[in-house]
Design an enzyme around this catalytic site. Structure first.
Site, PDB file in Angstrom:
ATOM      1  N   THR A 207     -74.198  26.339  27.599  1.00  0.00           N
ATOM      2  CA  THR A 207     -73.123  27.028  26.891  1.00  0.00           C
ATOM      3  C   THR A 207     -73.818  27.972  25.920  1.00  0.00           C
ATOM      4  OG1 THR A 207     -72.977  25.437  25.092  1.00  0.00           O
ATOM      5  CG2 THR A 207     -71.614  24.982  27.009  1.00  0.00           C
ATOM      6  N   HIS A 208     -73.240  29.144  25.708  1.00  0.00           N
ATOM      7  CA  HIS A 208     -73.874  30.184  24.887  1.00  0.00           C
ATOM      8  C   HIS A 208     -75.265  30.538  25.415  1.00  0.00           C
ATOM      9  CE1 HIS A 208     -70.761  29.175  21.845  1.00  0.00           C
ATOM     10  NE2 HIS A 208     -70.995  27.938  22.260  1.00  0.00           N
TER      11      HIS A 208
ATOM     12  N   LYS B  35     -92.907  43.704  42.096  1.00  0.00           N
ATOM     13  CA  LYS B  35     -91.506  43.397  41.802  1.00  0.00           C
ATOM     14  C   LYS B  35     -90.712  42.963  43.029  1.00  0.00           C
ATOM     15  CE  LYS B  35     -89.225  44.197  38.633  1.00  0.00           C
ATOM     16  NZ  LYS B  35     -88.720  44.985  37.562  1.00  0.00           N
TER      17      LYS B  35
ATOM     18  N   LYS C 207     -53.105  54.481  48.038  1.00  0.00           N
ATOM     19  CA  LYS C 207     -53.873  53.851  49.114  1.00  0.00           C
ATOM     20  C   LYS C 207     -55.384  53.798  48.882  1.00  0.00           C
ATOM     21  CE  LYS C 207     -51.030  56.135  51.772  1.00  0.00           C
ATOM     22  NZ  LYS C 207     -49.850  56.055  50.864  1.00  0.00           N
TER      23      LYS C 207
HETATM   24  N1  ARG Z   1     -48.301  60.237  53.106  1.00  0.00           N
HETATM   25  C1  ARG Z   1     -47.187  59.905  52.313  1.00  0.00           C
HETATM   26  C2  ARG Z   1     -47.586  58.812  51.304  1.00  0.00           C
HETATM   27  O1  ARG Z   1     -48.445  58.073  51.600  1.00  0.00           O
HETATM   28  C3  ARG Z   1     -46.063  59.405  53.149  1.00  0.00           C
HETATM   29  C4  ARG Z   1     -44.742  59.553  52.480  1.00  0.00           C
HETATM   30  C5  ARG Z   1     -44.392  60.970  52.352  1.00  0.00           C
HETATM   31  N2  ARG Z   1     -43.092  61.119  51.836  1.00  0.00           N
HETATM   32  C6  ARG Z   1     -42.650  62.273  51.283  1.00  0.00           C
HETATM   33  N3  ARG Z   1     -41.452  62.269  50.788  1.00  0.00           N
HETATM   34  N4  ARG Z   1     -43.415  63.355  51.227  1.00  0.00           N
HETATM   35  O2  ARG Z   1     -47.048  58.729  50.224  1.00  0.00           O
END
Ligand code: ARG
Length: 474
Positions: free
Chosen positions: A158-159, A292, A334
């Site tokens: 610990t620590h 190393k 995404k």
């Molecule tokens: N490629 C777009 C996205 O991933 C799909 C949806 C597009 N929708 C729109 N109203 N332009 O957000």
């Protein structure tokens, strides 16, 4: 150069987008990995349109055949992605329409807004399963290593100061527990993803007589009894991104666990500790210093955990303050989740490879754990069993430590006369507590590092991991 009008939405426009706008707004360079899910969604949607009479069976069959061809071309790397078509959805639909005229009816009663929401839910289902499987792989390696080194004791810290003796197995099983909860968390995220948004349309559904439950069933969006699960509000379905937060959170938490394991292994493999050496296959050398061997694999795992937290932060910041419903900002949802998935998947694999190839340095461990001060608490417990209140016992052992320090000896080397001066109960066999083997055997309660308990925990985990329950909950 005349700008070509956009094929899918160009109807009301006089000219097409600027070249830089195309480059700026395309997403196909990263959302093409949704292709298999987009194709599955297209198939289910067209099957549903046929069921409700909006497509004929021959039209449906032609669409399915065309989609199979496109899927095969994508798989083989022969499909030509066109950034002018913006995203994966338009690329696939346009390619299909060129081959199958009936595909002009495919986008009936749906929008890319509910389409992409459905695609990513399929992605999350897949990603959660894949990550849970990889977590299981790392858990197996940790359990096997712990099993093979049950007798190796080290100081627990610990620590970052030596605290009490533990076994290496107990230390590694701590990570097996954390990873078990991580796997459960991915199970929960998968469960939350398993609801079908298709039919929400762009924002407010459709006037056409669709069968949402049928599409949901075809895509496996069903509960444990096989009943279809569909989203209950079209505006929620196309605009919320809490699934993204949950997935990125699960990745960030798991990454943080791996980062701490990485840090432990970095410390343990230093000359100062010397408890383990890392496998050559997961270490690197220095371009300048020939001697190393650096723990780069573990340093990168530690570093990438920051990236996983950053991805989560990017998502929160993007969605905060967006008016309902869809806004194009959401296309930026995404890259962070794809990145978290890819990086965590690799971190898990690299961690498993590194742990699998560890070599324990038993002598160094034995030397470190032989320090009797690690059992000072045991001596306080010994006094408690002789009726001394714990606070008083703690104080007495503290005073004994001070005497030992002053005399330059270890705790059990303090003379009986000196011990008596510290506390009158320090007599008889008080030095027996410094037998490490006995001390460990006494730690037999649930959750403790005694050898009998560790054997049982190893048995439990081997059973759970064989049954395919990485978290031991489901
Ligand atoms: N490629 C777009 C996205 O991933 C799909 C949806 C597009 N929708 C729109 N109203 N332009 O957000």
């Amino acid at each position: 150069m005349a700008r070509q009008k956009q094929a899918t939405w160009g109807g009301r426009f006089g000219s097409g987008p600027a070249e830089v706008m195309l480059r700026f707004s395309e997403s196909v360079s990263f959302d093409l990995r949704l292709a298999p899910f987009d194709i599955a969604v297209n198939k289910a949607h067209s099957a549903m349109l046929c069921k409700v009479g909006l497509l004929t069976p021959p039209e449906r069959d032609a669409i399915h055949e065309g989609l199979d061809q496109i899927a095969a071309e994508i798989e083989a790397g022969r499909f030509k992605w066109d950034p002018r078509l913006e995203d994966v959805h338009m690329n696939i639909e346009q390619a299909l329409t060129r081959r199958v005229p009936a595909a002009a009816r495919l986008h009936t009663a749906r929008s890319r807004n509910d389409q992409v929401a459905t695609d990513v839910r399929l992605f999350f289902r897949h990603a959660c399963e894949e990550l849970a499987e990889r977590i299981r792989g790392l858990q197996r390696v940790l359990v096997a290593f712990a099993d093979a080194h049950q007798d190796v004791l080290i100081p627990g810290y610990t620590h970052l100061q030596r605290a009490q003796p533990v076994s290496v197995a107990h230390h590694l099983l701590a990570y097996v527990e954390m990873l078990g909860r991580d796997a459960d968390r991915f199970g929960d995220v998968r469960e939350h993803a398993n609801v079908c948004p298709l039919g929400a349309g762009a924002i407010a559904g459709t006037t056409l007589p669709i069968d949402r439950e049928y599409t949901a069933e075809l895509l496996g969006f069903v509960d444990s009894r096989g009943r279809p699960r569909v989203t209950r509000n079209s505006m929620d379905a196309v605009s919320d991104r809490d699934l993204f937060f949950e997935f990125a959170t699960a990745c960030a938490i798991c990454g943080t666990h791996l980062s701490r394991l990485a840090e432990d292994l970095i410390l343990w493999s230093s000359s100062e500790f010397g408890f383990v050496s890392l496998p050559d296959a997961f270490s690197t050398g220095s371009s300048l210093m020939p001697q190393k061997k650096n723990p780069d694999s573990m340093e990168l795992v530690r570093g990438k955990s920051a990236r996983l937290q950053g991805n989560l932060q990017a998502l929160f910041t993007m969605v905060k303050g967006l008016p309902l419903t869809y806004n194009r900002d959401l296309q930026e949802d995404k890259p962070p989740v794809f990145d978290s998935f890819d990086q965590l998947a690799m971190c898990l694999e690299v961690s498993a490879g590194t742990v699998e190839g560890l070599t324990m340095n038993r002598e160094k461990c034995a030397a470190a754990v032989s320090d009797p001060a690690l059992l000072a608490t045991d001596l306080a417990d010994w006094l408690v069993l002789r009726g001394v209140p714990f606070r008083e016992a703690h104080h007495a052992v503290g005073a004994l430590v001070a005497v030992a320090e002053k005399r330059g000896c270890t705790l059990p080397e303090v003379s009986d006369a000196d011990a008596q001066k510290v506390h009158r109960a320090l007599k008889g066999d008080w030095r027996s507590v410094f037998d490490l083997k006995v001390a460990m055997a006494q730690r037999r309660g649930v959750g403790m590092p005694g050898p009998a308990r560790i054997r049982e925990e190893l048995r439990r985990w081997k059973r759970l991991l064989k049954d395919g329950k990485p978290g031991g909950r489901r």
